[in-house]
Design an enzyme around this catalytic site. Structure first.
Site, PDB file in Angstrom:
ATOM      1  N   GLU B  47      76.802  62.761   8.490  1.00  0.00           N
ATOM      2  CA  GLU B  47      76.985  61.621   9.405  1.00  0.00           C
ATOM      3  C   GLU B  47      76.237  60.397   8.868  1.00  0.00           C
ATOM      4  O   GLU B  47      75.128  60.537   8.329  1.00  0.00           O
ATOM      5  CB  GLU B  47      76.382  62.019  10.767  1.00  0.00           C
ATOM      6  CG  GLU B  47      76.345  60.934  11.827  1.00  0.00           C
ATOM      7  CD  GLU B  47      75.474  61.309  13.034  1.00  0.00           C
ATOM      8  OE1 GLU B  47      74.456  62.020  12.851  1.00  0.00           O
ATOM      9  OE2 GLU B  47      75.830  60.900  14.153  1.00  0.00           O
ATOM     10  N   LYS B 124      83.164  59.680  16.699  1.00  0.00           N
ATOM     11  CA  LYS B 124      82.283  60.559  17.473  1.00  0.00           C
ATOM     12  C   LYS B 124      82.454  60.340  18.976  1.00  0.00           C
ATOM     13  O   LYS B 124      82.295  59.216  19.476  1.00  0.00           O
ATOM     14  CB  LYS B 124      80.842  60.296  17.071  1.00  0.00           C
ATOM     15  CG  LYS B 124      79.801  61.227  17.689  1.00  0.00           C
ATOM     16  CD  LYS B 124      78.430  60.925  17.065  1.00  0.00           C
ATOM     17  CE  LYS B 124      77.320  61.816  17.577  1.00  0.00           C
ATOM     18  NZ  LYS B 124      76.044  61.515  16.872  1.00  0.00           N
ATOM     19  N   CYS B 169      77.631  65.573  14.483  1.00  0.00           N
ATOM     20  CA  CYS B 169      76.283  65.773  15.036  1.00  0.00           C
ATOM     21  C   CYS B 169      76.296  66.388  16.448  1.00  0.00           C
ATOM     22  O   CYS B 169      76.578  67.560  16.595  1.00  0.00           O
ATOM     23  CB  CYS B 169      75.517  64.453  14.997  1.00  0.00           C
ATOM     24  SG  CYS B 169      73.728  64.665  15.232  1.00  0.00           S
TER      25      CYS B 169
END
Lengths: 311, 311
Positions: B47, B124, B169
């Site tokens: 990320e 995300k 994440c």
């Protein structure tokens, strides 16, 4: 009001086909007395606690399996268990095969309060196994033959000063199980299981792998919903068929706080602080701040796998 | 067509605020050359791979953070990475901060095929942290300040002979992430992360606990959807803020097949057999036979916790 619930996870060793319900209830009462002596106020027994794990036995005529089912609860055989629980002021949960007055069959668990009153019922939703005799398997697992999928959802009850939910066996492998209860604020999920030690369709998947998947499922469900999980086995060798143990209690951080290391009748007692759920529920798993349901649609729109959406 | 995808999980050590994108791209190219030498055909970086983890730095004026974002991709600084990937015939995935032409900010990852073409993009969805400066935390985690939640869902792409998905994440802690992709038949989920070694709101939750939750989340997501998971860290000390390592690859059985044990630049290469997903997808997690969506409604009906349903 205290937020400690002292739970006894009451594992049962094997129950043979020939064993009577009365003999099993006597064992359950003995465990309850041990639990009381250790300070427990809530005892949790396994799935299908009153009988052998009969879905391993095939009957061409399904009605021949009806004698494994309970048409009433309490039943004559379980009344002494209810009486003992009331006398000891012990709340309890256990599983049994339920035959309804209108002829439906479910794999059921109940919550019973300290006065002996049934205050909650759950019917197993994720039935594993198969409907017909399967010659490709090393053993049969006919839950889809003998039971209908549960029709009560996963309610969460106010119980023993906290928010309590139930699941049964294979349900623990499905994150939807915990999430539906997590969205009701569940603080403790109790579940029983009968898990064969070998994968019927993959002989090289043995007890260590099966135990790993069991722990992984309970621990992730606990962590991702910041809830206690109490998972209780029926274990050992039933008429030549072996089920694993692995009765355990998981804290809301996903850590195993205790596990039974044998396959006989026995209890694991833990003082579970329901307030230990608060930190996770208010931070990383504060659902209202972090969940994005607009992207979860497939979870309820699709039953099985469909086309990939990437273009 | 082979069903083996040889993946390199390419961990990056720390990137300081003062480090240029060009210096990071040079490190990424060095890792790509190592991956190629070890037979990898697909390399996965973390990320926000091009910069320090800037959401730890507060700016009253959000636009002052815009210099951490990429307005084009490839950008001038990343063009050498794309050129090298094309020259080596290496597919790749990496994360970066995306600024769209119309002024939106996302925490983004892309899939790039062997010809250097961007064939997939993910933004995300589960942004952790907070919007405003929070004096109660030991460090800031301002992802909700600098990014909008992703607007592309979790598509799965036909890629490298299999079905590929992405997450980033904090997404890895949410079972919905994996399930939405699992319902598209995903065979490999690649994800990068920057995870502080200490919980900003609970100082006694340290790296061992954080690593435990990381592994638990990746392993359960893999097992419960019978998919490979490749999770890649940016690790080490960035300007006095420490992120954990824990780059790992999980097989479709939930087992970790390899993990990096340091916090510097480095690769973990594994030949992943996508056919190893078949057994789980056809047996215990054969969704079409076992899922009961009629009981999953709360998962999309409720964002946060609501009233318990038990009566």
């Amino acid at each position: 009001m205290s937020r400690i619930v002292t739970v006894a996870a009451a594992q049962l060793g094997p129950i043979q086909k020939a064993d009577s319900r009365e003999s099993v209830v006597a064992r359950m009462i003995a465990l309850m007395e041990q639990a009381k002596a250790k300070g427990a106020t809530f005892i949790v027994y396994p799935e299908l606690a009153l009988t052998t794990f009969f879905p391993r036995w095939y009957h061409e005529n399904r009605a021949e399996a009806d004698h494994w089912f309970e048409a009433t609860m309490p039943s004559p055989a379980t009344q002494p268990l209810f009486d003992k629980a009331k006398a000891l002021g012990m709340a309890m949960s256990f599983g049994y095969a339920e035959l309804t007055p209108d002829g439906h069959h479910f794999n059921t668990s109940i919550l019973v309060d300290k006065t002996g009153k049934i205050v909650g019922k759950y019917r197993k939703i994720h039935l594993p196994g198969h409907v017909d005799y399967d010659t490709s398997r090393s053993h049969q697992h006919l839950e889809k033959r003998y039971f209908e999928p549960g029709d009560l959802g996963w309610p969460v009850w106010e119980f023993e000063g906290g928010l309590m939910g139930m699941a049964i066996c294979n349900d623990r492998r499905w994150p939807e199980t915990y999430r539906v209860m997590g969205l009701q604020g569940v603080e403790m999920v109790v579940l029983g299981f009968n898990t064969p030690s070998v994968n019927a369709q993959r002989g090289d998947e043995k007890i260590e792998d099966r135990m790993f998947h069991h722990r992984l499922s309970c621990q992730s469900g606990a962590y991702q919903n910041a809830t206690w999980v109490v998972a209780v086995a029926k274990a050992g060798d039933e008429d030549g068929h072996h089920c694993m143990g692995g009765t355990l209690i998981v804290d809301p951080n996903g850590k195993i706080v205790g596990e039974i290391d044998h396959e006989d009748d026995g209890i694991l007692v833990h003082a579970c602080d329901l307030d230990a759920t608060i930190f996770g529920k208010e931070t990383i798993f504060d659902f209202k701040r972090h969940r994005r349901v607009e992207h979860y649609g497939l979870i309820t729109e699709r039953v099985g796998v469909g086309a990939p959406l990437g273009k």
